[in-house]
Design a protein around this motif. Structure first.
Motif, PDB file in Angstrom:
ATOM      1  N   UNK A  76       0.834  -1.197   0.000  1.00 26.99           N
ATOM      2  CA  UNK A  76       0.000   0.000   0.000  1.00 26.99           C
ATOM      3  C   UNK A  76       0.870   1.249   0.000  1.00 26.99           C
ATOM      4  N   UNK A  77       0.234   2.359  -0.300  1.00 27.91           N
ATOM      5  CA  UNK A  77       0.899   3.662  -0.389  1.00 27.91           C
ATOM      6  C   UNK A  77       0.106   4.654   0.457  1.00 27.91           C
ATOM      7  N   UNK A  78       0.839   5.474   1.205  1.00 28.65           N
ATOM      8  CA  UNK A  78       0.184   6.622   1.837  1.00 28.65           C
ATOM      9  C   UNK A  78       1.031   7.851   1.564  1.00 28.65           C
ATOM     10  N   UNK A  79       0.341   8.969   1.336  1.00 33.02           N
ATOM     11  CA  UNK A  79       1.093  10.145   0.944  1.00 33.02           C
ATOM     12  C   UNK A  79       0.437  11.441   1.360  1.00 33.02           C
ATOM     13  N   UNK A  80       1.253  12.461   1.333  1.00 32.84           N
ATOM     14  CA  UNK A  80       0.808  13.835   1.590  1.00 32.84           C
ATOM     15  C   UNK A  80       1.464  14.713   0.540  1.00 32.84           C
ATOM     16  N   UNK A  81       0.726  15.679   0.042  1.00 32.21           N
ATOM     17  CA  UNK A  81       1.323  16.568  -0.934  1.00 32.21           C
ATOM     18  C   UNK A  81       0.800  17.985  -0.755  1.00 32.21           C
ATOM     19  N   UNK A  82       1.685  18.936  -1.062  1.00 29.15           N
ATOM     20  CA  UNK A  82       1.287  20.344  -1.119  1.00 29.15           C
ATOM     21  C   UNK A  82       1.403  20.778  -2.569  1.00 29.15           C
ATOM     22  N   UNK A  83       0.337  21.338  -3.083  1.00 33.61           N
ATOM     23  CA  UNK A  83       0.301  21.789  -4.474  1.00 33.61           C
ATOM     24  C   UNK A  83       0.262  23.314  -4.488  1.00 33.61           C
ATOM     25  N   UNK A  84       1.147  23.896  -5.273  1.00 31.73           N
ATOM     26  CA  UNK A  84       1.102  25.340  -5.524  1.00 31.73           C
ATOM     27  C   UNK A  84       0.710  25.523  -6.983  1.00 31.73           C
ATOM     28  N   UNK A  85      -0.482  26.070  -7.186  1.00 31.36           N
ATOM     29  CA  UNK A  85      -1.035  26.173  -8.547  1.00 31.36           C
ATOM     30  C   UNK A  85      -1.003  27.624  -8.995  1.00 31.36           C
ATOM     31  N   UNK A  86      -0.403  27.863 -10.164  1.00 30.83           N
ATOM     32  CA  UNK A  86      -0.249  29.199 -10.712  1.00 30.83           C
ATOM     33  C   UNK A  86      -1.254  29.397 -11.855  1.00 30.83           C
ATOM     34  N   UNK A  87      -2.078  30.400 -11.737  1.00 34.94           N
ATOM     35  CA  UNK A  87      -3.052  30.703 -12.794  1.00 34.94           C
ATOM     36  C   UNK A  87      -2.439  31.719 -13.748  1.00 34.94           C
ATOM     37  N   UNK A  88      -1.847  31.236 -14.793  1.00 36.37           N
ATOM     38  CA  UNK A  88      -1.249  32.103 -15.813  1.00 36.37           C
ATOM     39  C   UNK A  88      -2.223  32.432 -16.933  1.00 36.37           C
ATOM     40  N   UNK A  89      -3.450  31.938 -16.823  1.00 34.83           N
ATOM     41  CA  UNK A  89      -4.444  32.164 -17.869  1.00 34.83           C
ATOM     42  C   UNK A  89      -5.080  33.544 -17.694  1.00 34.83           C
ATOM     43  N   UNK A  90      -5.795  34.020 -18.689  1.00 36.19           N
ATOM     44  CA  UNK A  90      -6.533  35.281 -18.552  1.00 36.19           C
ATOM     45  C   UNK A  90      -7.896  35.093 -17.887  1.00 36.19           C
ATOM     46  N   UNK A  91      -8.159  33.872 -17.404  1.00 33.94           N
ATOM     47  CA  UNK A  91      -9.485  33.531 -16.891  1.00 33.94           C
ATOM     48  C   UNK A  91      -9.478  33.443 -15.369  1.00 33.94           C
ATOM     49  N   UNK A  92     -10.595  33.762 -14.778  1.00 31.65           N
ATOM     50  CA  UNK A  92     -10.806  33.592 -13.341  1.00 31.65           C
ATOM     51  C   UNK A  92     -11.316  32.172 -13.108  1.00 31.65           C
ATOM     52  N   UNK A  93     -10.673  31.449 -12.188  1.00 25.25           N
ATOM     53  CA  UNK A  93     -11.007  30.046 -11.959  1.00 25.25           C
ATOM     54  C   UNK A  93     -11.677  29.885 -10.592  1.00 25.25           C
ATOM     55  N   UNK A  94     -12.891  29.367 -10.577  1.00 25.10           N
ATOM     56  CA  UNK A  94     -13.607  29.130  -9.325  1.00 25.10           C
ATOM     57  C   UNK A  94     -13.257  27.770  -8.724  1.00 25.10           C
ATOM     58  N   UNK A  95     -12.780  26.885  -9.560  1.00 26.33           N
ATOM     59  CA  UNK A  95     -12.437  25.536  -9.101  1.00 26.33           C
ATOM     60  C   UNK A  95     -11.292  24.995  -9.943  1.00 26.33           C
ATOM     61  N   UNK A  96     -10.656  23.952  -9.418  1.00 26.67           N
ATOM     62  CA  UNK A  96      -9.572  23.257 -10.104  1.00 26.67           C
ATOM     63  C   UNK A  96      -9.976  21.797 -10.280  1.00 26.67           C
ATOM     64  N   UNK A  97      -9.451  21.173 -11.326  1.00 27.88           N
ATOM     65  CA  UNK A  97      -9.705  19.745 -11.542  1.00 27.88           C
ATOM     66  C   UNK A  97      -8.412  18.955 -11.377  1.00 27.88           C
ATOM     67  N   UNK A  98      -8.532  17.841 -10.668  1.00 24.82           N
ATOM     68  CA  UNK A  98      -7.394  16.965 -10.371  1.00 24.82           C
ATOM     69  C   UNK A  98      -7.713  15.564 -10.854  1.00 24.82           C
ATOM     70  N   UNK A  99      -6.711  14.891 -11.406  1.00 26.75           N
ATOM     71  CA  UNK A  99      -6.895  13.530 -11.907  1.00 26.75           C
ATOM     72  C   UNK A  99      -6.617  12.509 -10.798  1.00 26.75           C
ATOM     73  N   UNK A 100      -7.520  11.566 -10.655  1.00 22.12           N
ATOM     74  CA  UNK A 100      -7.376  10.458  -9.701  1.00 22.12           C
ATOM     75  C   UNK A 100      -7.350   9.155 -10.504  1.00 22.12           C
ATOM     76  N   UNK A 101      -6.252   8.927 -11.192  1.00 23.28           N
ATOM     77  CA  UNK A 101      -6.222   7.833 -12.162  1.00 23.28           C
ATOM     78  C   UNK A 101      -6.268   6.456 -11.524  1.00 23.28           C
ATOM     79  N   UNK A 102      -5.883   6.337 -10.243  1.00 23.61           N
ATOM     80  CA  UNK A 102      -6.018   5.040  -9.568  1.00 23.61           C
ATOM     81  C   UNK A 102      -7.474   4.596  -9.509  1.00 23.61           C
ATOM     82  N   UNK A 103      -8.389   5.534  -9.585  1.00 25.89           N
ATOM     83  CA  UNK A 103      -9.819   5.181  -9.512  1.00 25.89           C
ATOM     84  C   UNK A 103     -10.299   4.404 -10.733  1.00 25.89           C
ATOM     85  N   UNK A 104      -9.475   4.347 -11.776  1.00 28.58           N
ATOM     86  CA  UNK A 104      -9.833   3.520 -12.933  1.00 28.58           C
ATOM     87  C   UNK A 104      -9.940   2.053 -12.537  1.00 28.58           C
TER      88      UNK A 104
END
Length: 777
Positions: A76-104
């Motif tokens: 098994x695997x256990x983990x912790x991560x800190x993500x720093x997300x930079x919005x370089x787009x011209x758009x205002x983002x209300x939410x972010x999408x993250x991939x959970x590929x293990x759920x396949x």
């Protein structure tokens, strides 16, 4: 032979007058040469009409700090991560999408639901398990998502995607930070579940080999051309990922060897003194791999199985993903590769089961791939490139998992050898496409698999003069392109909707690019344009339009017809030599002409009864009775008259010296009609074989079909007489029916055997093994 007209002027006029087709219809002139523009996304400030990034091009960035621990007792695997997300787009983002590929692989995954299944008369356990799916506890368990103050952030999990609802909208130019705690059970990738990551269990020594990919929640791509790419991952269409910097701490059993994306930061803490000495030696060794952990050392560790732990620390800059591998079974070797102004460490990790094959070939293949690909794109920018033997084939930044094990006695077939080298070249090559030239694999598999397979083909040919490449050469795509139409889709088809995935996403685009390079554009123009595409889009997100436009922009060659046919269509190439007529200029004197006319008249009048009548009719009426004769019995219509001589002299006097020279040149004119039976237009490559034993090849561009896409006629003037003609003599165009490529038609027998012989097939997974037989002698 056929003669035209006595009058040279009339003949010349005929030769320069374009023929008019009696079957001219709208279908003869459809859309194969229409410009591709209306089918492509419009250029804008982000992506130019030339195929380059625009002056306002942007892309997002996501940095990660990750701490992860592998439990070798319960996999098994256990983990912790800190993500720093930079919005370089011209758009205002209300939410972010993250991939959970293990759920396949989770119990409620759509993957088994949308897969067809059927019962066969004989079913094995693996087939039945795939129908029953599984009751294993797989998939991500997201324990928490918090801001840096420890407050929970609302999330919504949709199968393999997770929406993170931000407390405040992320404005252009701003960044946000959040943490994720998660865990999952590693699955047995050797089971029916399969897949790219997971573990392999070695029953003989009781150890595991882990290939850890898709192992942490990964940021989805937000782009100017698609917005969020959050199409569900169901197993085939791979990944669209965001570049960023990574700091990763990996805790594993103390006797494990870890290979990873990035650069090891604490080698002196996790390697023995002996391994450190070997590692430092490898950094300055360029001619052959240095073994850092030997097979004997790995075999001792297999038996001891340490209970304590070590933490390996890796840093990686500007990567779109992060993967790693861990096992106490690993042998490790490495060598340095000069690349630009830097040294790249080419490395391999493999268990004893992969020797001696991997020790001899793997790292050498890694080094060769870096050199070959760099020469055609850009200098490999990363500090390491790793090949891991893991009975599969999958790529990640700086590290890939490959197959290729010999038999237990150490012997192997050439199919296994070349298959192993090919998969290493292919997966290491993926560092260029799509790890650096970062296309959207979830949507367009061909943009990484096809381009990379093409580059793989070139690298294979540089490895060995007679390398048995499976894909790349034009004729190897023929069986696929000759498939029934309902089994075909255009290359420009979403990854999940392709029936014959390997031929469509890998082989056909690779073949198309090879044809472009060798036949349509030529190597110089192609290589310049392809390199320009790679340079323009390294560390960026290109689309198909960017590739198509750059190849034309940098080469100056209009390729819209080619993209239409090869990438947007399913028509095959089947062009035939439909008819050939041979003409010669009529330069005969009146005497020669009358003599020829007499021969033709005699041949036309002849019938078999004449031969029998010579014996059966001793004397005819006219022969017996002079009164039955008249003027015509003595008249010779084939004698030359003064009028004939005068007409000939007058004709010759009217000709200029240039016309007389042409009349007496002895040229042969071959009027050839070509029929497009397949639908895919291609150049006409015509080999004329002459009666004196020499040959000549003429190349007619594909644009000859622009006014009639189904049938064209072309006249060729030759000084020599032609014995036979071959269309596509070098098998350059992937013509699916070569039987109609000859004039006169050639017939070859189909062979059959009295007894069917047994034997291996080159390139199969289990080929013939002459090495084993030789060892037994």
């Amino acid at each position: 032979m056929k003669h035209l007209f006595t009058a040279f002027a009339l003949l010349l006029g005929l030769l320069i007058t374009a023929p008019v087709s009696a079957q001219w219809t709208e279908q003869n002139h459809a859309e194969r040469f229409e410009q591709l523009g209306p089918m492509l996304r419009s250029p804008n400030v982000y992506r130019t009409a030339s195929g380059a990034p625009g002056h306002m091009y942007w892309q997002q960035k996501a940095d990660h700090e990750i701490e992860v621990e592998l439990n070798d007792e319960n996999q098994s695997i256990k983990g912790w991560q800190k993500v720093t997300y930079f919005n370089n787009s011209p758009d205002e983002l209300k939410y972010l999408w993250i991939q959970l590929d293990q759920n396949e692989r989770a119990a409620d995954s759509n993957t088994p639901k949308i897969a067809e299944s059927r019962i066969n008369p004989r079913m094995n356990l693996r087939q039945l398990e795939s129908i029953l799916w599984h009751d294993q506890d797989l998939g991500f368990k997201i324990l928490s998502v918090k801001d840096l103050s420890g407050n929970d952030i609302p999330v919504t999990i949709v199968k393999t995607m997770m929406r993170v609802d931000l407390p405040e909208a992320l404005k252009p130019g701003e960044q946000t930070e959040f943490t994720v705690d998660w865990t999952f059970n590693v699955h047995d990738r050797m089971s029916f579940i399969g897949g790219r990551p997971g573990y392999e269990y070695f029953e003989k020594d009781g150890n595991y080999l882990y290939t850890m990919a898709e192992w942490f929640p990964r940021m989805a791509v937000y782009s100017d051309f698609e917005g969020w790419q959050h199409k569900e991952f169901v197993g085939r269409g791979e990944f669209a990922l965001t570049f960023g910097d990574y700091k990763v701490k990996i805790t594993v059993p103390a006797d494990h060897m870890v290979g990873s994306t990035g650069v090891l930061q604490n080698a002196d803490e996790v390697l023995s003194a002996t391994e450190m000495d070997r590692w430092n030696k490898a950094k300055t060794t360029f001619d052959k791999p240095v073994i850092i952990r030997t097979q004997a050392e790995a075999e001792r560790l297999e038996k001891q199985k340490a209970k304590d732990k070590k933490t390996w620390v890796f840093h990686a800059e500007n990567v779109r993903d992060f993967a790693w591998t861990s096992s106490r079974k690993f042998i490790w070797d490495a060598m340095a590769v000069k690349q630009g102004g830097n040294n790249v460490m080419a490395m391999s990790y493999y268990a004893k089961e992969a020797n001696p094959l991997w020790e001899q070939y793997s790292t050498r293949a890694v080094a060769h791939t870096i050199k070959s690909y760099s020469a055609r794109t850009f200098d490999y920018p990363y500090p390491v490139a790793i090949s891991v033997e893991a009975t599969n084939g999958m790529e990640y930044p700086m590290i890939c998992f490959n197959y290729g094990r010999p038999d237990e006695d150490g012997t192997y077939s050439d199919a296994i050898k070349y298959g192993m080298i090919s998969v290493i070249i292919h997966e290491v090559g993926h560092n260029f496409f799509p790890m650096i030239v970062n296309s959207d694999e979830r949507q367009w598999s061909w943009m990484d698999e096809g381009l990379n397979t093409f580059m793989q083909y070139l690298a294979e040919q540089e490895w060995d003069r007679d390398y048995p490449s499976r894909r790349g050469a034009a004729h190897k795509i023929v069986p696929y392109m000759a498939s029934e139409r309902h089994l075909l889709e255009p290359i420009m088809t979403n990854s999940e909707n392709i029936i014959q995935f390997g031929p469509n996403a890998y082989a056909k685009p690779a073949t198309a690019l090879n044809i472009l390079r060798e036949t349509i554009m030529g190597r110089e123009l192609f290589d310049f344009a392809f390199k320009e595409y790679a340079l323009r889009w390294m560390f960026k997100h290109p689309t198909p339009e960017d590739f198509f436009r750059t190849m034309e922009d940098a080469s100056g060659v209009d390729l819209d017809w080619f993209w239409r046919g090869w990438f947007f269509g399913t028509d095959p190439v089947d062009i035939s030599i439909e008819n050939v007529s041979w003409y010669k200029l009529d330069n005969r004197t009146p005497a020669q002409k009358k003599a020829d006319l007499q021969k033709e008249a005699e041949r036309e009048a002849y019938h078999i009864s004449q031969d029998y009548n010579k014996e059966d009719i001793p004397q005819t009426v006219v022969e017996a009775d002079p009164a039955a004769r008249d003027f015509y019995n003595s008249y010779n219509p084939f004698s030359v008259t003064p009028e004939d001589e005068k007409a000939y002299k007058d004709f010759m006097d009217r000709l200029s010296q240039k016309e007389k020279d042409l009349l007496n040149s002895g040229l042969n004119f071959y009027e050839m009609t070509f029929r497009n039976h397949g639908g895919l237009v291609m150049p006409l490559i015509i080999q004329f074989n002459y009666t004196d034993g020499t040959s000549e090849v003429e190349r007619i561009p594909a644009e000859i079909w622009r006014l009639n896409e189904w049938e064209v006629t072309k006249v060729f003037a030759k000084k020599k007489e032609v014995k036979n003609i071959v269309l596509d003599p070098y098998r350059e165009t992937a013509d699916i029916d070569e039987s109609n490529n000859f004039w006169p038609r050639q017939f070859t027998p189909s062979r059959f055997e009295l007894f069917k012989s047994a034997g291996g097939v080159r390139g199969a997974s289990m080929g013939d093994n002459p090495m084993k037989r030789a060892r037994k002698r």
